[in-house]
Write a protein that holds these residues in place. Structure first.
Motif, PDB file in Angstrom:
ATOM      1  N   PHE A 126      -4.239  -6.579 -11.204  1.00 44.11           N
ATOM      2  CA  PHE A 126      -3.844  -6.353 -10.266  1.00 44.11           C
ATOM      3  C   PHE A 126      -4.578  -6.897  -8.925  1.00 44.11           C
ATOM      4  CE2 PHE A 126      -1.415  -5.148  -6.250  1.00 44.11           C
ATOM      5  CZ  PHE A 126      -0.419  -5.700  -7.337  1.00 44.11           C
ATOM      6  N   ALA A 167     -10.745   0.101  -5.078  1.00 45.62           N
ATOM      7  CA  ALA A 167     -10.458   1.221  -4.929  1.00 45.62           C
ATOM      8  C   ALA A 167     -10.500   1.689  -6.590  1.00 45.62           C
ATOM      9  CB  ALA A 167      -8.371   1.453  -4.853  1.00 45.62           C
ATOM     10  N   VAL A 201      -4.344 -10.716  -7.609  1.00 50.24           N
ATOM     11  CA  VAL A 201      -3.504 -10.650  -5.881  1.00 50.24           C
ATOM     12  C   VAL A 201      -5.061 -11.839  -5.273  1.00 50.24           C
ATOM     13  CG1 VAL A 201      -3.919  -9.528  -3.498  1.00 50.24           C
ATOM     14  CG2 VAL A 201      -3.004  -8.408  -5.188  1.00 50.24           C
ATOM     15  N   PRO A 212       1.998 -13.037  -1.151  1.00 49.98           N
ATOM     16  CA  PRO A 212       0.930 -12.971   0.359  1.00 49.98           C
ATOM     17  C   PRO A 212      -0.267 -11.676  -0.843  1.00 49.98           C
ATOM     18  CG  PRO A 212       3.513 -11.363  -0.236  1.00 49.98           C
ATOM     19  CD  PRO A 212       3.300 -12.892  -0.817  1.00 49.98           C
ATOM     20  N   GLY A 213      -1.033 -11.933  -0.250  1.00 53.26           N
ATOM     21  CA  GLY A 213      -2.656 -10.657  -0.617  1.00 53.26           C
ATOM     22  C   GLY A 213      -3.739 -12.469  -0.343  1.00 53.26           C
ATOM     23  N   PHE A 243      -8.800 -10.307   0.967  1.00 51.74           N
ATOM     24  CA  PHE A 243      -9.128  -9.184   1.280  1.00 51.74           C
ATOM     25  C   PHE A 243      -8.257  -7.903   0.416  1.00 51.74           C
ATOM     26  CE2 PHE A 243      -8.929  -5.534   4.648  1.00 51.74           C
ATOM     27  CZ  PHE A 243     -10.060  -6.114   5.372  1.00 51.74           C
ATOM     28  N   GLN A 244      -7.231  -8.012   0.521  1.00 57.30           N
ATOM     29  CA  GLN A 244      -6.937  -7.282  -0.230  1.00 57.30           C
ATOM     30  C   GLN A 244      -6.592  -7.107  -1.116  1.00 57.30           C
ATOM     31  OE1 GLN A 244      -5.355  -9.346   1.449  1.00 57.30           O
ATOM     32  NE2 GLN A 244      -3.276  -9.661   2.460  1.00 57.30           N
ATOM     33  N   VAL A 277      -9.922  -5.024  -1.612  1.00 53.60           N
ATOM     34  CA  VAL A 277      -9.591  -3.958  -2.157  1.00 53.60           C
ATOM     35  C   VAL A 277      -8.945  -2.385  -3.129  1.00 53.60           C
ATOM     36  CG1 VAL A 277      -8.100  -1.659   0.262  1.00 53.60           C
ATOM     37  CG2 VAL A 277     -10.025  -3.836   0.825  1.00 53.60           C
ATOM     38  N   ILE A 278      -8.314  -3.342  -3.729  1.00 52.12           N
ATOM     39  CA  ILE A 278      -7.503  -2.536  -5.055  1.00 52.12           C
ATOM     40  C   ILE A 278      -8.423  -3.017  -5.578  1.00 52.12           C
ATOM     41  CG2 ILE A 278      -5.912  -2.828  -6.321  1.00 52.12           C
ATOM     42  CD1 ILE A 278      -4.536  -4.641  -4.285  1.00 52.12           C
ATOM     43  N   ILE A 281     -13.324   3.795  -6.899  1.00 51.04           N
ATOM     44  CA  ILE A 281     -13.313   4.864  -6.559  1.00 51.04           C
ATOM     45  C   ILE A 281     -12.520   5.583  -6.949  1.00 51.04           C
ATOM     46  CG2 ILE A 281     -12.322   5.602  -4.093  1.00 51.04           C
ATOM     47  CD1 ILE A 281     -13.441   3.564  -2.510  1.00 51.04           C
ATOM     48  N   ILE A 341     -20.070   1.740   0.242  1.00 51.19           N
ATOM     49  CA  ILE A 341     -19.430   3.034   2.333  1.00 51.19           C
ATOM     50  C   ILE A 341     -18.982   4.387   1.096  1.00 51.19           C
ATOM     51  CG2 ILE A 341     -18.250   3.260   3.740  1.00 51.19           C
ATOM     52  CD1 ILE A 341     -17.709   0.914   4.753  1.00 51.19           C
ATOM     53  N   PHE A 342     -18.466   3.790  -0.584  1.00 55.47           N
ATOM     54  CA  PHE A 342     -17.893   6.030  -0.689  1.00 55.47           C
ATOM     55  C   PHE A 342     -18.659   6.134  -1.624  1.00 55.47           C
ATOM     56  CE2 PHE A 342     -16.293   7.763  -4.505  1.00 55.47           C
ATOM     57  CZ  PHE A 342     -15.630   8.577  -3.807  1.00 55.47           C
ATOM     58  N   MET A 348     -16.679  -1.412  -0.303  1.00 58.54           N
ATOM     59  CA  MET A 348     -16.045  -0.836  -0.071  1.00 58.54           C
ATOM     60  C   MET A 348     -16.238   1.166  -1.078  1.00 58.54           C
ATOM     61  SD  MET A 348     -13.384  -1.112   1.989  1.00 58.54           S
ATOM     62  CE  MET A 348     -13.043  -2.015   2.974  1.00 58.54           C
ATOM     63  N   ASN A 394       1.678 -20.685   0.723  1.00 60.39           N
ATOM     64  CA  ASN A 394       1.741 -19.469   1.828  1.00 60.39           C
ATOM     65  C   ASN A 394       1.065 -19.584   2.840  1.00 60.39           C
ATOM     66  OD1 ASN A 394       1.467 -17.045   2.797  1.00 60.39           O
ATOM     67  ND2 ASN A 394       0.581 -15.608   0.691  1.00 60.39           N
ATOM     68  N   VAL A 440       0.249 -18.712   5.492  1.00 50.82           N
ATOM     69  CA  VAL A 440      -0.521 -17.002   5.853  1.00 50.82           C
ATOM     70  C   VAL A 440      -2.034 -17.797   5.351  1.00 50.82           C
ATOM     71  CG1 VAL A 440      -1.523 -14.741   6.209  1.00 50.82           C
ATOM     72  CG2 VAL A 440       1.010 -15.426   6.623  1.00 50.82           C
TER      73      VAL A 440
END
Lengths: 276, 81
Positions: A150, A174, A154, A162-163, A166-167, A170-171, A177, A262-263, A259, A53, A55
């Motif tokens: 998951f 989340a 990632v 992809p992934g 960062f992603q 965040v997952i 959260i 902050i939440f 994340m 990949n 990217v």
């Protein structure tokens, strides 16, 4: 004032639209970026870093400094939120609410009042009382482990699909959260306390910068992962791939911690007792 | 790239953006921003930038909407202007 603002916005928008006319068309093979920059990475990525990949290899290796300071920016956002919102008051004054675990009865205890029953049979309830929703709680409880799995996938599989850090981070954040939203903030705090979430973000940044500094110690340039070949098996090309993985883990930890941090600050107004 | 689909999503992006500014209810504005991010995510995916689409879906549509809702929960749902 409003019309003036509207005119300015309209003029700037028209200018931007006018400027886009000068852009090369979408997917134009003769545009400068497609002629010089992209082919270099697309052709050399696999032989130089063994990462399919492109990217991920650009973000983690060729433009490693960029990603490192992006992670630092996220850490700074968490620290800023903490400094603005956190109120270091432990006991909240005023009446408190408790729910009896077995019967579901809710008690309102006046300020200074005490319960003369075993406290483990009760759980604290938010002052804005929301009914106990069985289905949402159970569905989220069974969904969250898969979301976290998951997220780890990632992060770990960012080299091939992809992934990336960062992603995935965040997952993972989340999922915590979601636990807080579906149950209450206290449940999420029991799973991942303030100290852990506040520790995750600097540790993630430290892993990233530490990987770079390790390369420096081993006699190469900062974030030149070829140096890791001295420590890891597989030669200098695989070392670059492994270095990207290390860095992605750092990014994932930093993003997840920030994340959640902050939440919690936002949802409880910095009091960490009750909230969304 | 299918241009009809592209045009439809682009229209929805513009509508969500304008709606998020015009709406009086701040909770509705937060949800509209989530929808806006999701449409942007679809646009990135159509243009082949899958990594950016992934980031947009997780950060823009997911976590930032929750942050907005947490902020609205502790302030007010009505705008002053």
């Amino acid at each position: 004032m409003k019309t003036l603002g509207l005119i300015i916005v309209g003029l700037v928008g028209a200018g931007l639209v006018y400027a886009t006319i000068d852009f090369p068309p979408f997917g134009d093979p003769k545009s400068p970026a497609s002629l010089h920059v992209s082919p270099r990475y697309l052709e050399k990525t696999v032989e130089e870093t063994a990462v399919p990949n492109a990217v991920t290899s650009v973000l983690g290796d060729y433009r490693g400094f960029d990603t490192m300071f992006e992670t630092t920016v996220i850490f700074c956002a968490g620290v800023a939120c903490f400094l603005l919102l956190r109120i270091p008051r432990r006991r909240s004054s005023g009446p408190r609410q408790y729910r009896h675990r077995l019967t579901g009865l809710t008690f309102r205890i006046k300020e200074g009042g005490e319960i003369f029953l075993p406290l483990r049979e009760f759980e604290p309830v938010d002052s804005i009382w929301t009914p106990h929703d069985f289905i949402i709680e159970k569905v989220c409880r069974y969904l969250i482990p898969f979301i976290q799995l998951f997220g780890l996938y990632v992060i770990a599989h960012g080299h091939h699909s992809p992934g990336g850090g960062f992603q995935g981070g965040v997952i993972l954040g989340a999922s915590i959260i979601l636990l807080s939203v579906s149950h209450n903030l206290r449940t999420a705090l029991n799973r991942m306390g303030e100290k852990i979430s506040a520790l995750f973000s600097p540790v993630g940044v430290f892993i990233f910068a530490g990987t770079g500094a390790l390369c420096l110690v081993l006699g190469y340039r900062f974030l030149d992962y070829q140096a890791l070949a001295a420590l890891l098996p597989g030669g200098p090309i695989m070392a670059r791939s492994h270095g990207i993985l290390l860095v992605e883990v750092g990014v994932g930890m930093a993003v997840m911690g920030t994340m959640v941090w902050i939440f919690k600050n936002l949802a409880s107004r910095g009091r960490y007792d009750e909230g969304l | 790239m299918i241009w009809q689909l592209d045009l439809l999503i682009l229209t929805l992006v513009v509508l969500c953006g304008i709606g998020a500014i015009m709406i009086r209810d701040l909770l509705g504005a937060a949800i509209l921003f989530g929808a806006y991010s999701f449409m942007m995510c679809l646009l990135w995916a159509i243009m082949g930038a899958v990594d950016v689409a992934f980031t947009e879906a997780s950060v823009g549509a997911g976590v930032s909407t929750v942050f907005f809702i947490a902020a609205v929960y502790h302030t007010t749902r009505r705008t002053k202007d």
